[in-house]
Design a protein around this motif. Sequence first.
Motif, PDB file in Angstrom:
ATOM      1  N   ALA A   1       0.777  -1.121  -0.193  1.00  0.00           N
ATOM      2  CA  ALA A   1       0.119   0.092   0.121  1.00  0.00           C
ATOM      3  C   ALA A   1       0.828   1.307  -0.165  1.00  0.00           C
ATOM      4  O   ALA A   1       0.537   2.152  -0.601  1.00  0.00           O
ATOM      5  CB  ALA A   1      -1.037   0.012   1.113  1.00  0.00           C
ATOM      6  N   LEU A   2       2.010   1.295   0.732  1.00  0.00           N
ATOM      7  CA  LEU A   2       2.823   2.062   0.834  1.00  0.00           C
ATOM      8  C   LEU A   2       3.664   2.607  -0.533  1.00  0.00           C
ATOM      9  O   LEU A   2       3.644   3.591  -1.161  1.00  0.00           O
ATOM     10  CB  LEU A   2       4.006   1.886   1.922  1.00  0.00           C
ATOM     11  N   ILE A   3       4.015   1.351  -1.408  1.00  0.00           N
ATOM     12  CA  ILE A   3       4.504   1.534  -2.731  1.00  0.00           C
ATOM     13  C   ILE A   3       3.370   2.090  -3.576  1.00  0.00           C
ATOM     14  O   ILE A   3       3.931   3.289  -4.404  1.00  0.00           O
ATOM     15  CB  ILE A   3       4.940   0.375  -3.202  1.00  0.00           C
ATOM     16  N   LYS A   4       2.117   1.620  -3.509  1.00  0.00           N
ATOM     17  CA  LYS A   4       1.142   2.260  -4.524  1.00  0.00           C
ATOM     18  C   LYS A   4       0.837   3.723  -3.962  1.00  0.00           C
ATOM     19  O   LYS A   4       0.858   4.568  -5.119  1.00  0.00           O
ATOM     20  CB  LYS A   4      -0.186   1.596  -4.280  1.00  0.00           C
TER      21      LYS A   4
ATOM     22  N   LEU B   1      11.688   1.786   1.101  1.00  0.00           N
ATOM     23  CA  LEU B   1      11.733   0.509   1.810  1.00  0.00           C
ATOM     24  C   LEU B   1      13.019   0.761   2.927  1.00  0.00           C
ATOM     25  O   LEU B   1      12.901   0.285   3.936  1.00  0.00           O
ATOM     26  CB  LEU B   1      12.194  -0.643   0.926  1.00  0.00           C
ATOM     27  N   LEU B   2      13.989   1.547   2.187  1.00  0.00           N
ATOM     28  CA  LEU B   2      15.086   1.633   3.232  1.00  0.00           C
ATOM     29  C   LEU B   2      14.756   2.456   4.298  1.00  0.00           C
ATOM     30  O   LEU B   2      15.428   2.376   5.486  1.00  0.00           O
ATOM     31  CB  LEU B   2      16.279   2.180   2.444  1.00  0.00           C
ATOM     32  N   SER B   3      13.763   3.498   4.193  1.00  0.00           N
ATOM     33  CA  SER B   3      13.425   4.343   5.253  1.00  0.00           C
ATOM     34  C   SER B   3      12.374   3.673   6.195  1.00  0.00           C
ATOM     35  O   SER B   3      12.460   4.406   7.442  1.00  0.00           O
ATOM     36  CB  SER B   3      12.797   5.617   4.561  1.00  0.00           C
TER      37      SER B   3
ATOM     38  N   GLY C   1      13.112  -3.784   7.563  1.00  0.00           N
ATOM     39  CA  GLY C   1      13.803  -4.795   7.082  1.00  0.00           C
ATOM     40  C   GLY C   1      13.047  -5.425   5.972  1.00  0.00           C
ATOM     41  O   GLY C   1      13.432  -6.679   5.794  1.00  0.00           O
ATOM     42  N   LYS C   2      12.266  -4.967   5.249  1.00  0.00           N
ATOM     43  CA  LYS C   2      11.485  -5.414   4.161  1.00  0.00           C
ATOM     44  C   LYS C   2      12.421  -5.117   2.794  1.00  0.00           C
ATOM     45  O   LYS C   2      12.915  -3.921   2.638  1.00  0.00           O
ATOM     46  CB  LYS C   2      10.083  -5.078   3.896  1.00  0.00           C
ATOM     47  N   HIS C   3      12.338  -5.898   1.976  1.00  0.00           N
ATOM     48  CA  HIS C   3      13.064  -5.843   0.706  1.00  0.00           C
ATOM     49  C   HIS C   3      12.149  -6.457  -0.349  1.00  0.00           C
ATOM     50  O   HIS C   3      11.046  -7.044   0.047  1.00  0.00           O
ATOM     51  CB  HIS C   3      14.599  -6.462   0.406  1.00  0.00           C
TER      52      HIS C   3
ATOM     53  N   ARG D   1      19.689  -4.953  -9.000  1.00  0.00           N
ATOM     54  CA  ARG D   1      19.674  -5.442  -7.432  1.00  0.00           C
ATOM     55  C   ARG D   1      18.092  -5.319  -6.966  1.00  0.00           C
ATOM     56  O   ARG D   1      17.562  -4.608  -7.484  1.00  0.00           O
ATOM     57  CB  ARG D   1      20.504  -4.485  -6.771  1.00  0.00           C
ATOM     58  N   PRO D   2      18.045  -6.029  -5.885  1.00  0.00           N
ATOM     59  CA  PRO D   2      16.610  -5.792  -5.485  1.00  0.00           C
ATOM     60  C   PRO D   2      16.515  -4.762  -4.682  1.00  0.00           C
ATOM     61  O   PRO D   2      17.418  -4.073  -4.473  1.00  0.00           O
ATOM     62  CB  PRO D   2      16.558  -7.211  -4.437  1.00  0.00           C
ATOM     63  N   LEU D   3      15.105  -4.332  -4.308  1.00  0.00           N
ATOM     64  CA  LEU D   3      14.982  -2.924  -3.529  1.00  0.00           C
ATOM     65  C   LEU D   3      14.925  -3.148  -2.283  1.00  0.00           C
ATOM     66  O   LEU D   3      14.544  -4.402  -1.478  1.00  0.00           O
ATOM     67  CB  LEU D   3      13.660  -2.418  -4.212  1.00  0.00           C
ATOM     68  N   GLY D   4      15.434  -2.256  -1.394  1.00  0.00           N
ATOM     69  CA  GLY D   4      15.326  -2.259   0.079  1.00  0.00           C
ATOM     70  C   GLY D   4      16.654  -2.726   0.713  1.00  0.00           C
ATOM     71  O   GLY D   4      16.577  -3.149   1.771  1.00  0.00           O
ATOM     72  N   ILE D   5      17.768  -2.963   0.096  1.00  0.00           N
ATOM     73  CA  ILE D   5      18.909  -3.680   0.522  1.00  0.00           C
ATOM     74  C   ILE D   5      19.914  -2.821   0.337  1.00  0.00           C
ATOM     75  O   ILE D   5      20.818  -2.508   1.259  1.00  0.00           O
ATOM     76  CB  ILE D   5      19.159  -5.160   0.048  1.00  0.00           C
ATOM     77  N   PHE D   6      20.148  -2.198  -0.848  1.00  0.00           N
ATOM     78  CA  PHE D   6      21.274  -1.481  -1.144  1.00  0.00           C
ATOM     79  C   PHE D   6      20.875  -0.064  -1.406  1.00  0.00           C
ATOM     80  O   PHE D   6      19.683   0.258  -1.939  1.00  0.00           O
ATOM     81  CB  PHE D   6      22.056  -2.068  -2.427  1.00  0.00           C
TER      82      PHE D   6
END
Length: 392
Positions: free
Chosen positions: A222-225, A259-261, A265-267, A309-314
């Motif tokens: 929902a946050l992404i949307k 995701l980082l913010s 711990g979600k990616h 790369r996946p999102l939320g890690i790097f």
Amino acid sequence: MAGPSSLVVTNDERSRNFLRGALSRFGFQVSVAMSGQDGITQFAPAAFHIVLVDRHLPDMSGLEVLRKLKRISPEVAAVMIAADGAADDVLQAMRLGAKDYLIKPLEEVAAIDRMICRISGEENLAKQNREYKVALERRNSELRDHVELLRRDQEAGRLLQQHLLPRTPYYYPGGVEAAYRLVPSLYLSGDFVDYGLFGERFVAFYLVDVSGHGVSSALVTALIKHSIMHRLRERPLFAQLDSLSDDLLDVLDLVNTELLSTSLGKHASMFVGVVDSSARQLHYSVAGQLPMPALISESGAEWLPGKGRPLGIFERGDWQVMRADLPPTWRLAACSDGVLELLQGDLLEKEAQLLQAIADSGGELEPLCQALKVDTFGALPDDITILTLGCH
């Protein structure tokens, strides 16, 4: 009084000596295993506060060691030691349950400090969740109401997520059709899709797979949307041909930053693209996508190239914008990685089976769902989403 204990599983002398010294300075008792089997033999539930496993061991993969340790003790705080640039290794380790990762060469004691703080900071998780909730409430009052409903009642949450999803199927000018099937493993899904028409010729879409299941992962979708819709209100996206590449990268960077913010711990993996119905071209980017999307034409089905790369890690994803010419008749099929759980064999065998099923179905949604037994499989181990687009 004895300090906390740690187990370091690596035959890399430099990494081993560094970790022994760094962990000892933080008050840890350090045990060392030179091979994967040695580490598994030494390990016992509740015996170690932290277990650090090298990705490359002389007798087996560090990922296999992690998998076996998680079977013995699902709660073990495991850390993967990966080589610089090995994003896939980190992603697989996170999916297997690793709580953190370290990147070789190991040189900064501060990195060990941060790792210990993250793993030992379980008591701060409730506080972080409250802060995350407050941040969401400040951003959008409507989303605040939705979050409250979702927390009180899973049924309300399910209805909310369905409301946020687009209509299926949907037909756009230029003969482009979009459709999807989303089946959550629990009541709510960490998968999400969306698509829309921009101008008269561009159909933009994305499929995102957030790690985990249930309420927390659904909240992130929902946050992404919401974040993407907010960006669209700030400035037009996918309106001009010469800005499509920048727009695709902007979406990935936006989601990665969100995701980082969150500190949850979600990616996530993501496939985002734009169909130019006028020029018959597909512009797209992938971020940790597995399996890759497949393009189907009269000659058959083939995986699209690309990596990222996946999102939320790097902090940086090194994503690429790819382009594919589309024939007069084409179909595009993209799946979340939960689809692979419906198939047998190792990863390569599963991907081969999936590509064959996509080819046999012609990329049509209903025949593909029937071939994979999406609706009749029984209890699903992971969320399953299939997104198809096409032009006949």
